[in-house]
Design an enzyme around this catalytic site. Structure first.
Site, PDB file in Angstrom:
ATOM      1  N   GLU A  39      61.542 -35.707  16.081  1.00  0.00           N
ATOM      2  CA  GLU A  39      62.072 -36.891  15.388  1.00  0.00           C
ATOM      3  C   GLU A  39      61.388 -38.167  15.860  1.00  0.00           C
ATOM      4  OE1 GLU A  39      66.364 -37.530  15.445  1.00  0.00           O
ATOM      5  OE2 GLU A  39      66.605 -36.303  13.671  1.00  0.00           O
ATOM      6  N   HIS A  42      56.855 -10.687  23.181  1.00  0.00           N
ATOM      7  CA  HIS A  42      56.862  -9.501  22.311  1.00  0.00           C
ATOM      8  C   HIS A  42      57.070  -9.889  20.856  1.00  0.00           C
ATOM      9  CE1 HIS A  42      56.934  -6.614  25.708  1.00  0.00           C
ATOM     10  NE2 HIS A  42      57.358  -7.702  26.331  1.00  0.00           N
ATOM     11  N   LYS A  63      69.186 -36.181   2.902  1.00  0.00           N
ATOM     12  CA  LYS A  63      70.552 -36.710   2.750  1.00  0.00           C
ATOM     13  C   LYS A  63      70.739 -37.321   1.369  1.00  0.00           C
ATOM     14  CE  LYS A  63      71.630 -38.112   7.480  1.00  0.00           C
ATOM     15  NZ  LYS A  63      71.824 -39.274   8.342  1.00  0.00           N
TER      16      LYS A  63
HETATM   17  O1  PA5 Z   1      68.490 -38.765  17.293  1.00  0.00           O
HETATM   18  C1  PA5 Z   1      69.128 -39.175  16.346  1.00  0.00           C
HETATM   19  O2  PA5 Z   1      69.308 -40.373  16.148  1.00  0.00           O
HETATM   20  C2  PA5 Z   1      69.747 -38.212  15.367  1.00  0.00           C
HETATM   21  O3  PA5 Z   1      69.439 -36.908  15.676  1.00  0.00           O
HETATM   22  C3  PA5 Z   1      71.253 -38.363  15.371  1.00  0.00           C
HETATM   23  O4  PA5 Z   1      71.736 -38.133  16.665  1.00  0.00           O
HETATM   24  C4  PA5 Z   1      71.910 -37.398  14.384  1.00  0.00           C
HETATM   25  O5  PA5 Z   1      71.360 -37.549  13.118  1.00  0.00           O
HETATM   26  C5  PA5 Z   1      73.410 -37.622  14.329  1.00  0.00           C
HETATM   27  O6  PA5 Z   1      73.694 -38.927  13.954  1.00  0.00           O
HETATM   28  P1  PA5 Z   1      75.118 -39.551  14.176  1.00  0.00           P
HETATM   29  O7  PA5 Z   1      75.407 -39.569  15.630  1.00  0.00           O
HETATM   30  O8  PA5 Z   1      75.025 -40.924  13.612  1.00  0.00           O
HETATM   31  O9  PA5 Z   1      76.109 -38.686  13.435  1.00  0.00           O
END
Ligand code: PA5
Length: 447
Positions: A286, A307, A422
Site C-alpha cells: 500500500e 515444496h 470501493k
Molecule cells: O493502512 C491503511 O490505511 C488501510 O489499510 C486501512 O487501515 C484500512 O483500509 C482500514 O481503514 P479504516 O481503519 O479506516 O477502517
C-alpha cells in the site's frame, strides 16, 4: 540485543559502492521525514510515537485489557488492513499461531470485518456460542464497509445475548478522536473509545491502541513492545547507511528494484510469521505500489513453501529478491528421536538432533542455493521472538518503508488506489450518488 541486517550474501548483486552512492538520496529522504516536507508528511506521527505516545491512554489500555481478560472468554477484533494486521501479527508471532487453543488462561482472539465471507462470519459466530464475548471495533475512518458490516452482526449478537445496556459495556471502539461514523455511534451509545492519532495512518498504527489493546488482551507485555519500538526509534534516527540498518535496507531494496528485481519475497522459517508476512505485504504494497511503480511484496513460510514456490524461486523468472526474517533462538526446542523403531527413512544423521538445528541448516542451504540461482538474498536477524524484539522489528520495517517510498519517489502514506474497488462496489450496491457509475458497470458485467 536487537535485530541486525545481514547483507553479506548480496555481494554478487549489489556492490558496496552502490550502497554508498545512495547516501545523498537517503539523506534527502531522511530530511523529508524529519522536516515533515515530504508527500503525506501529515502522516509521519508514527516516527516519534514510541517516545510521544499518550501515557494516560496507555495505562487505560492495560486496565481495559485486564477487564476484558477477567470478563471475557473471547475478544472479537473487528477491522481490516492496518486496523487488524498489526495486532494479529504481533499476537501470532509472540504467542504462536495456536495461542487460542493452548493459552487457556487468555481470552481467545478472533478476527472479523477483514472479509465479506458469510461462511467465515458464521464460523466465528459459532465459535462465540456459549462464551463470554467482548468486541474491539477498529476503524480510523469509521466508514469502511467490511468492519461496519461485521460490527452490525456482532453487536446484534451481543445485544441479544446481554441486552443493550450490558452489551454496550463490552464494546470497545478504536477510531478517530472526533471524525467518522464510528465515533458518532460510540458517543450515542456510550461505548468506551480509544483514539487513533490523526497523524498515524492505518498500516503504521501498531503502536497505537489499534495494535496495543488486542495485544494486551492476549496477554502480551505491551511495555516491552514499546520499549523495543523506542530503542528502534533511537537506532534508526541516525542518517548513516553504515549504522542505520533500516536505511541500508531501504537503499538496498531500491538498488535491486532499479536492476529489475521487482518482487520482494518476505521469507521466514516458522509459521508464526504468517500474519507478519501479511502485515508486511500490506505495509509495503500500500505504501509503494502507486504511480505505476513499486516492488511487489510476496511471501513464503519455509520449509513449507520450499515444496511449492521453492521451484519457482530457484529457477523461475529472475526478477525477485528475498528478505528473510531469521530467528537465532526458538522459544521451545524439540529433540528428534533416534530411529530405534527402524523406520527405514535412512536419515540416521538426524538422530538426536534438535529440530531448530535442522531448520537452521535448511535456511543456510536455501539462502546459498538461492544466491547461486540468481536471487539476491538478505536476512533480518532476530535474536529471539518476544515482545521487545517484535516492537523493534516492526519499527524497523515502518521506518524503512517510509524512507524506501521517498527513495522510489512516491507518497508512502496514502492509498488512493484502494478507492477503485470501493467506488464500484458501492455503485453496484445502489449507494446514493453513484447512479451513473452503476449504470456503466451494470452494462459491463457478464450476465
Ligand atoms: O493502512 C491503511 O490505511 C488501510 O489499510 C486501512 O487501515 C484500512 O483500509 C482500514 O481503514 P479504516 O481503519 O479506516 O477502517
Amino acid at each position: 540485543m536487537a535485530i541486525k541486517l545481514n547483507d553479506s550474501r548480496l555481494a554478487p548483486f549489489v556492490g558496496k559502492n552502490e550502497v554508498q552512492e545512495m547516501t545523498a538520496l537517503v539523506k534527502c529522504a531522511h530530511d523529508l521525514i524529519e522536516n515533515k516536507e515530504g508527500a503525506g508528511s501529515d502522516f509521519t506521527g508514527f516516527i516519534n510515537l514510541p517516545r510521544d505516545y499518550d501515557r494516560e491512554e496507555f495505562e487505560d489500555i492495560k486496565k481495559t485489557a485486564e477487564k476484558i481478560r477477567s470478563d471475557s472468554d473471547v475478544l472479537v477484533v473487528i477491522g481490516i488492513g492496518g486496523s487488524y494486521l498489526g495486532a494479529r501479527s504481533a499476537i501470532e508471532c509472540v504467542k504462536g499461531i495456536f495461542h487460542n487453543d493452548l493459552n487457556l488462561e487468555d481470552p481467545q482472539i478472533y478476527y472479523v470485518g477483514n472479509n465479506m465471507s458469510a461462511d467465515y462470519v458464521n464460523d466465528i459466530l459459532a465459535l462465540c456460542e456459549g462464551k463470554e464475548v467482548s468486541l474491539n471495533v477498529i476503524s480510523k475512518s469509521g466508514t469502511t464497509a467490511e468492519p461496519a458490516i461485521a460490527f452490525r452482526i456482532f453487536r446484534k449478537m451481543l445485544e441479544e445475548k446481554y441486552g443493550k445496556e450490558e452489551a454496550a459495556k463490552r464494546i470497545y471502539c478504536t477510531t478517530d478522536k472526533s471524525r467518522g461514523a464510528l465515533r458518532a455511534t460510540c458517543e450515542k451509545n456510550g461505548y468506551k473509545t480509544f483514539v487513533i492519532p490523526d497523524d498515524v495512518g492505518g498500516r503504521y498504527s501498531s503502536f497505537t491502541p489499534v495494535g496495543l489493546l488486542p495485544m494486551a488482551v492476549a496477554g502480551m507485555d505491551i511495555d516491552a513492545v514499546m520499549s523495543g519500538a523506542f530503542d528502534a526509534m533511537k537506532d534508526f534516527s541516525v542518517c548513516d547507511l553504515e549504522k542505520n540498518a533500516a536505511y541500508r535496507y531501504a537503499a538496498i531494496r531500491n538498488i535491486l528494484y532499479n536492476k529489475g528485481k521487482t518482487i520482494e519475497m518476505y521469507t521466514s522459517y516458522d509459521p508464526r510469521f504468517t500474519s507478519l508476512n501479511e502485515w508486511l505485504k500490506q505495509l509495503y504494497g500500500e505504501s509503494e505500489g502507486k504511480d505505476q511503480k513499486g516492488i511487489f511484496p510476496a511471501s513464503v513460510v519455509n520449509s513449507t513453501d520450499l515444496h511449492s514456490l521453492g521451484q519457482y524461486i530457484q529457477e523461475g523468472r529472475r526478477d525477485m529478491f528475498e528478505s528473510v526474517i531469521h530467528v537465532a533462538k526458538v522459544q521451545n526446542d524439540i529433540t528428534i528421536p533416534d530411529d530405534d523403531a527402524e523406520s527405514g527413512d535412512g536419515m540416521f544423521f538426524l538422530d538426536s538432533r534438535k529440530l531448530s538445528f535442522v531448520n537452521e541448516k535448511a535456511y543456510q542451504g536455501t539462502v546459498l542455493a538461492h544466491t547461486d540461482g540468481g536471487v539476491p538474498s538478505l536476512s533480518i536477524e532476530m535474536p529471539e521472538i518476544n515482545e521487545y524484539e517484535y516492537g523493534y522489528l516492526i519499527y524497523f520495517f515502518e521506518k524503512a518503508c517510509a524512507i524506501s517510498g521517498y527513495l522510489l519517489g512516491v507518497n508512502p502514506f496514502n492509498q488512493p488506489g484502494v478507492e477503485g474497488y470501493k467506488n464500484n462496489m458501492y455503485a453496484l450496491l445502489g449507494k446514493p450518488g453513484y447512479e451513473d457509475l452503476a449504470k456503466e458497470l451494470e452494462a459491463r458485467i457478464d450476465k
